[in-house]
Design an enzyme around this catalytic site. Structure first.
Site, PDB file in Angstrom:
ATOM      1  CG  ASP A  82      -6.608  -1.340  -2.646  1.00 62.85           C
ATOM      2  OD1 ASP A  82      -6.453  -2.059  -1.642  1.00 62.85           O
ATOM      3  OD2 ASP A  82      -5.717  -1.143  -3.490  1.00 62.85           O
ATOM      4  CG  HIS A  83      -4.303   1.160  -0.085  1.00 64.48           C
ATOM      5  ND1 HIS A  83      -3.393   0.805   0.884  1.00 64.48           N
ATOM      6  CD2 HIS A  83      -3.953   0.476  -1.204  1.00 64.48           C
ATOM      7  CE1 HIS A  83      -2.521  -0.066   0.372  1.00 64.48           C
ATOM      8  NE2 HIS A  83      -2.843  -0.288  -0.890  1.00 64.48           N
ATOM      9  CD  GLU A 134      -0.385  -2.903   3.904  1.00 67.53           C
ATOM     10  OE1 GLU A 134       0.810  -2.574   3.821  1.00 67.53           O
ATOM     11  OE2 GLU A 134      -1.266  -2.458   3.148  1.00 67.53           O
ATOM     12  N   GLY A 203       0.897  -5.042  -4.726  1.00 68.21           N
ATOM     13  CA  GLY A 203       2.048  -4.919  -5.596  1.00 68.21           C
ATOM     14  C   GLY A 203       2.343  -6.201  -6.348  1.00 68.21           C
ATOM     15  CG  ASN A 225      -4.413  -5.901  -4.231  1.00 66.76           C
ATOM     16  OD1 ASN A 225      -5.196  -6.829  -4.127  1.00 66.76           O
ATOM     17  ND2 ASN A 225      -4.438  -4.858  -3.410  1.00 66.76           N
ATOM     18  CB  THR A 228       2.170  -1.519 -12.109  1.00 70.77           C
ATOM     19  OG1 THR A 228       2.092  -0.800 -10.864  1.00 70.77           O
ATOM     20  CG2 THR A 228       3.195  -0.841 -12.999  1.00 70.77           C
TER      21      THR A 228
END
Length: 279
Positions: A82-83, A134, A203, A225, A228
């Site tokens: 991811d990222h 993205e 998020g 995703n 949190t």
């Protein structure tokens, strides 16, 4: 082994009206809990190694942990970077056997983002893996502001990069600890009308549960995703364990004590997205 690529789990999700959770991993206890949840729910699962995780644990170690869990699972498990911020980040993951990479060029000018993402998609596909990109910028709660995805840019991005999944900015934010205002449905529908690729919401913890379920069933969003809310479940379970047994000092016992709560939280995510029973 039940290794799967991102494309292999997202295409059925779009076709049948559900979404697959991309679960943010930080350590052995949570990733093991996520696979246990997927087994219990008979759901596909995407294990995600993001920048924070990679800063704490070297990528080769994460790859070995992910592979071990996939080898012992009977449900599809996607090993996802991811990222990743560069071609080298993504190539390193592919060389270690990740089945999916997300390259984040969202802060770059459009043409540069397209060029980077297309290059990553090319090497991912050559390795038999998938690529997520993205377009637009998903901001952070209390941090960098979002830049909403332009549907025309999304159409060009999807056509010129060859990505298997496209993360979009439609009111979602990273690191939200409670439900936010929700998704901008007008922007989402415009993006859906301009593209055909499976869509991804980063998020996802900040998207209200009801809207999350509805969008999983009725939109082309095939991946949410979630990080949190699962980290919060971990923290609550850890604090509870320490309160119950303040003399406990063994880290294995303390961390193992979080797994049941995190497993149940992950199962709830899978049920909410309609992923249960899909494996």
């Amino acid at each position: 082994m039940t290794l799967a690529t991102l494309a292999q789990v997202l295409r059925p999700a779009n076709a049948l009206g559900y979404a697959v959770p991309g679960l943010v991993c930080l350590g052995w206890e949570d990733m093991r809990a996520y696979v246990a949840a997927a087994e219990a729910e008979r759901a596909p699962v995407i294990l995600q190694a993001g920048p924070g995780c990679r800063a704490h644990t070297p990528l080769p170690i994460l790859a070995a942990m992910f592979h071990h869990l996939a080898e012992t699972a009977s449900v599809p498990v996607v090993l996802h970077l991811d990222h990743g911020y560069s071609l080298d980040d993504c190539r390193a993951a592919l060389d270690l056997g990740f089945t999916s990479v997300m390259v984040d060029g969202s802060n770059l000018p459009l043409a540069e983002n397209i060029a980077l993402t297309a290059a990553v998609a090319k090497i991912a596909h050559a390795a038999g893996a998938s690529c997520e990109g993205e377009i637009g910028f998903v901001g952070y709660a209390g941090g960098a502001a979002s830049a909403g995805t332009d549907p025309k840019d999304a159409a060009r991005f999807a056509a010129e990069t060859g990505v298997d999944a496209m993360a979009i900015s439609v009111g979602n934010l990273h690191l939200q600890q409670s439900a936010g205002a929700g998704i901008d449905l007008d922007r989402l529908r415009a993006i859906e009308a301009a593209t055909a690729v499976p869509l991804v919401i980063h998020g996802g913890s900040g998207v209200p549960l009801g809207q999350r379920a509805t969008l999983a069933a009725t939109s082309r969003i095939a991946k949410f995703n979630i990080g949190t809310e699962l980290r919060m479940a971990f923290g609550a379970a850890l604090r509870d364990g320490l309160a119950r047994d303040p003399d406990q000092f063994d880290r294995i016992a303390l961390l193992r004590g979080t797994e049941a709560a995190v497993t149940e939280a992950a199962r709830a995510v899978m049920r909410n997205l309609g992923a249960s029973g899909r494996a």
